[in-house]
Design a protein around this motif. Sequence first.
Motif, PDB file in Angstrom:
ATOM      1  N   ILE A 141       0.817  -1.202   0.000  1.00  0.00           N
ATOM      2  CA  ILE A 141       0.000   0.000   0.000  1.00  0.00           C
ATOM      3  C   ILE A 141       0.860   1.265   0.000  1.00  0.00           C
ATOM      4  O   ILE A 141       0.387   2.342  -0.367  1.00  0.00           O
ATOM      5  CB  ILE A 141      -0.973   0.006   1.202  1.00  0.00           C
ATOM      6  CG1 ILE A 141      -2.109   1.010   0.986  1.00  0.00           C
ATOM      7  CG2 ILE A 141      -0.238   0.259   2.504  1.00  0.00           C
ATOM      8  CD1 ILE A 141      -2.994   0.703  -0.184  1.00  0.00           C
ATOM      9  N   SER A 142       2.130   1.168   0.365  1.00  0.00           N
ATOM     10  CA  SER A 142       2.997   2.347   0.346  1.00  0.00           C
ATOM     11  C   SER A 142       3.397   2.741  -1.067  1.00  0.00           C
ATOM     12  O   SER A 142       3.893   3.847  -1.290  1.00  0.00           O
ATOM     13  CB  SER A 142       4.254   2.101   1.191  1.00  0.00           C
ATOM     14  OG  SER A 142       4.997   1.007   0.689  1.00  0.00           O
ATOM     15  N   ASN A 143       3.200   1.854  -2.044  1.00  0.00           N
ATOM     16  CA  ASN A 143       3.418   2.204  -3.440  1.00  0.00           C
ATOM     17  C   ASN A 143       2.261   3.096  -3.879  1.00  0.00           C
ATOM     18  O   ASN A 143       1.102   2.679  -3.828  1.00  0.00           O
ATOM     19  CB  ASN A 143       3.459   0.928  -4.286  1.00  0.00           C
ATOM     20  CG  ASN A 143       3.720   1.201  -5.760  1.00  0.00           C
ATOM     21  OD1 ASN A 143       3.308   2.224  -6.300  1.00  0.00           O
ATOM     22  ND2 ASN A 143       4.376   0.266  -6.420  1.00  0.00           N
TER      23      ASN A 143
ATOM     24  N   LEU B  10      -5.764   3.012  -6.795  1.00  0.00           N
ATOM     25  CA  LEU B  10      -6.631   1.914  -7.199  1.00  0.00           C
ATOM     26  C   LEU B  10      -7.627   1.565  -6.097  1.00  0.00           C
ATOM     27  O   LEU B  10      -8.824   1.397  -6.351  1.00  0.00           O
ATOM     28  CB  LEU B  10      -5.769   0.701  -7.545  1.00  0.00           C
ATOM     29  CG  LEU B  10      -6.470  -0.529  -8.091  1.00  0.00           C
ATOM     30  CD1 LEU B  10      -7.247  -0.191  -9.352  1.00  0.00           C
ATOM     31  CD2 LEU B  10      -5.443  -1.623  -8.372  1.00  0.00           C
ATOM     32  N   VAL B  11      -7.129   1.482  -4.868  1.00  0.00           N
ATOM     33  CA  VAL B  11      -7.991   1.133  -3.732  1.00  0.00           C
ATOM     34  C   VAL B  11      -9.074   2.192  -3.537  1.00  0.00           C
ATOM     35  O   VAL B  11     -10.246   1.869  -3.309  1.00  0.00           O
ATOM     36  CB  VAL B  11      -7.154   0.973  -2.448  1.00  0.00           C
ATOM     37  CG1 VAL B  11      -8.065   0.860  -1.220  1.00  0.00           C
ATOM     38  CG2 VAL B  11      -6.253  -0.250  -2.552  1.00  0.00           C
TER      39      VAL B  11
ATOM     40  N   SER C  25      -0.213  -7.353   1.403  1.00  0.00           N
ATOM     41  CA  SER C  25       0.544  -8.610   1.491  1.00  0.00           C
ATOM     42  C   SER C  25       2.044  -8.393   1.667  1.00  0.00           C
ATOM     43  O   SER C  25       2.804  -9.355   1.800  1.00  0.00           O
ATOM     44  CB  SER C  25       0.295  -9.470   0.251  1.00  0.00           C
ATOM     45  OG  SER C  25       0.649  -8.779  -0.925  1.00  0.00           O
ATOM     46  N   HIS C  26       2.492  -7.147   1.662  1.00  0.00           N
ATOM     47  CA  HIS C  26       3.886  -6.799   1.969  1.00  0.00           C
ATOM     48  C   HIS C  26       4.895  -7.549   1.087  1.00  0.00           C
ATOM     49  O   HIS C  26       5.980  -7.893   1.541  1.00  0.00           O
ATOM     50  CB  HIS C  26       4.194  -7.058   3.444  1.00  0.00           C
ATOM     51  CG  HIS C  26       3.318  -6.301   4.384  1.00  0.00           C
ATOM     52  ND1 HIS C  26       3.363  -4.937   4.528  1.00  0.00           N
ATOM     53  CD2 HIS C  26       2.328  -6.731   5.221  1.00  0.00           C
ATOM     54  CE1 HIS C  26       2.467  -4.547   5.420  1.00  0.00           C
ATOM     55  NE2 HIS C  26       1.815  -5.617   5.844  1.00  0.00           N
ATOM     56  N   TYR C  27       4.518  -7.812  -0.163  1.00  0.00           N
ATOM     57  CA  TYR C  27       5.403  -8.528  -1.080  1.00  0.00           C
ATOM     58  C   TYR C  27       5.913  -9.839  -0.473  1.00  0.00           C
ATOM     59  O   TYR C  27       7.072 -10.214  -0.659  1.00  0.00           O
ATOM     60  CB  TYR C  27       6.575  -7.646  -1.516  1.00  0.00           C
ATOM     61  CG  TYR C  27       6.208  -6.744  -2.670  1.00  0.00           C
ATOM     62  CD1 TYR C  27       6.088  -7.232  -3.955  1.00  0.00           C
ATOM     63  CD2 TYR C  27       5.971  -5.390  -2.464  1.00  0.00           C
ATOM     64  CE1 TYR C  27       5.740  -6.406  -5.013  1.00  0.00           C
ATOM     65  CE2 TYR C  27       5.617  -4.557  -3.519  1.00  0.00           C
ATOM     66  CZ  TYR C  27       5.498  -5.071  -4.786  1.00  0.00           C
ATOM     67  OH  TYR C  27       5.148  -4.259  -5.838  1.00  0.00           O
TER      68      TYR C  27
END
Length: 358
Positions: free
Chosen positions: A69-71, A77-78, A97-99
């Motif tokens: 979400i920091s991107n 989009l959200v 999901s934090h990659y």
Amino acid sequence: MPTIQDVARLAGVSTATVSRALSGSRPVGADLTRRVQEAASQLGYRHNALAQALRTQRSRTIGMVVPQISNPFFPLLVEAVERRLQIDGVDLLLCDSHYNLDVEARRLRTLTDRHVDGIIISPLHATDSAPAIRTAAGLVPVIQIDRQVEGLAGHWVGVDDAVGFGQLVDLLVARGRRRLVFVSSELDNSSARDRAQAFEKSLARHGLEAAAPALLGRFDVSWGLEAARRLVEDFGDSGPSAGARGAGSGSSGSRSGAGGYGGPDGVVCGDDLIALGVLRGLSRAGVSVPDQVAVTGFDDIAFAEISDPPLTTMRQQWDVMADECARLLRQDPAGGSRRIAIAPLLQVRGSTPRSLPR
């Protein structure tokens, strides 16, 4: 502990009216709704949405899982999805999901355990995300957005990368740039793969080849900075690839900055974050944008318009994507799989030349 019967007595209505007013499952007049809400507040009654979901098999919630979400891409989009679901009276449960594939799988299990009515997910990996998504799709409708898992049946909504990168390459070629290089993420997700393929096909339409091998790292600013450093080092007067600068001649040959830059005259980036890093890295090295090197991004995040120079990019149509997701969630699950690719919109700004060089 107050009960729904207590609220009904205080509000002077039936328990069915209390349930409808607090759940929004059916229309209730404004006056009745206000009376019920005031009674519930006075008594400290809290509506049990989970219990209602178990009874009705409808929670009126949609889960959404994004990689990070920091991107800045994902909040846009959200926000569009959440705004669209509100119109239908549906709430959004957001997960990051934090990659991490294990975290992604756990988030999906949590959402299905909470009896959400559907899940919208941007998968981490083109293949490794498949088992967790397949399991979730066996329980609730799942829509993949932006990215997708290879070979997995179901709905997908995203951007038309072929259109987007075709327009970017067309723009650069029309403005005299012929030595182009691609800077993007490692090809472990569908978005990165599709964009790399779109870039190569767009070059081929013009009878061109990439001026250098693609630089692949991560969708973030730090990778853009590193990629710019490599370009300047490889194509400076003293760089290891100085001989490569003559390939594909036919555009601006001016040189300045550290070592005398003579490499690619156009950098096409896989997203805006990378492009912003490239802009900063070239500026630090004294390489002029767009005089020596044109730079393009993709997505049109908020920072693109205020970068120095402002970034030429493709704007994703977030609201259209959200509308399509909402429509697909309302469809009969037996209606088959749909793939919906939405064309982005070209935003021409100062990081690309305004006209052909004289």
